[in-house]
Design a protein around this motif. Sequence first.
Motif, PDB file in Angstrom:
ATOM      1  N   SER A  80      35.498  31.777  46.678  1.00 17.85           N
ATOM      2  CA  SER A  80      36.178  32.609  47.669  1.00 17.85           C
ATOM      3  C   SER A  80      37.336  31.830  48.271  1.00 17.85           C
ATOM      4  CB  SER A  80      35.215  33.053  48.773  1.00 17.85           C
ATOM      5  OG  SER A  80      34.744  31.927  49.511  1.00 17.85           O
ATOM      6  N   ARG A  81      38.295  32.568  48.797  1.00 14.21           N
ATOM      7  CA  ARG A  81      39.424  31.987  49.517  1.00 14.21           C
ATOM      8  C   ARG A  81      39.554  32.728  50.833  1.00 14.21           C
ATOM      9  NH1 ARG A  81      43.190  33.597  46.537  1.00 14.21           N
ATOM     10  NH2 ARG A  81      43.413  31.855  45.095  1.00 14.21           N
ATOM     11  N   VAL A 130      37.443  35.767  51.094  1.00 11.13           N
ATOM     12  CA  VAL A 130      37.629  36.830  50.106  1.00 11.13           C
ATOM     13  C   VAL A 130      37.151  36.335  48.743  1.00 11.13           C
ATOM     14  CG1 VAL A 130      39.279  38.350  48.962  1.00 11.13           C
ATOM     15  CG2 VAL A 130      39.592  37.739  51.380  1.00 11.13           C
ATOM     16  N   ALA A 131      36.224  37.063  48.134  1.00 11.81           N
ATOM     17  CA  ALA A 131      35.648  36.647  46.859  1.00 11.81           C
ATOM     18  C   ALA A 131      36.670  36.726  45.731  1.00 11.81           C
ATOM     19  CB  ALA A 131      34.438  37.518  46.519  1.00 11.81           C
TER      20      ALA A 131
END
Length: 219
Positions: free
Chosen positions: A142-143, A146-147
């Motif tokens: 994730s970043r 957000v996956a």
Amino acid sequence: MRLLLVEDAEGLGEVIRDQITDEGHAVDWVKNLSHADASLQITHYDLILLDLMLPDGNGIDLLKKIRRSGEVTPVIILTARDQLSDRIEGLNAGADDYLVKPFDLSELSARIAAVSRRYSGNPNPIIKVGTLDVDLNKHFISREGVAINLTAREWALFEAFVQHPGNVLSKSQLEDHLYAFGAEIESNTIEVYVSRLRKKLDKGQLETVRGLGYRMRTS
């Protein structure tokens, strides 16, 4: 990863191979010690799954030979021999783990992941790669919450770079990580997967080193 599975039981060998392959790893499956020894002479493996009771001898003998040669490839013993003395013998011979049959495939996957992390120098399954948060156990990236969804092959390629931080990996090395003996590989397969990863990871994180291969920036 590229794994060597040494198991003579047809049914069990098939389900183990399929399980590991579905997770994105390459598996070479052999059914006796002589074929295992021959495979080890020509291929580098990231991990070995070793049965003990094989048609042409005891897997312990192969394990001892591997360790006498100075090879440090992690080895997980898979066997029906469940006596304490058997476990002690296997661990003393140089095994990294010992799993008694029958076992759950999810436990095998967890042990493979744990042993691999120890050899990579970081037993923690939660790591940072640049701005990415990575869970090696769950194959999850994730970043900023957000996956980032990767296919099994994309994950295997990503994991190859994570296991060799900052190193340049050639096309042939990456093919070895992703594919077993006899697999049909298109000439541009690695380029295709690298391109897909680049679209999903941080811009510039996956670098091309002209004439040599690819390198992943980890910071």
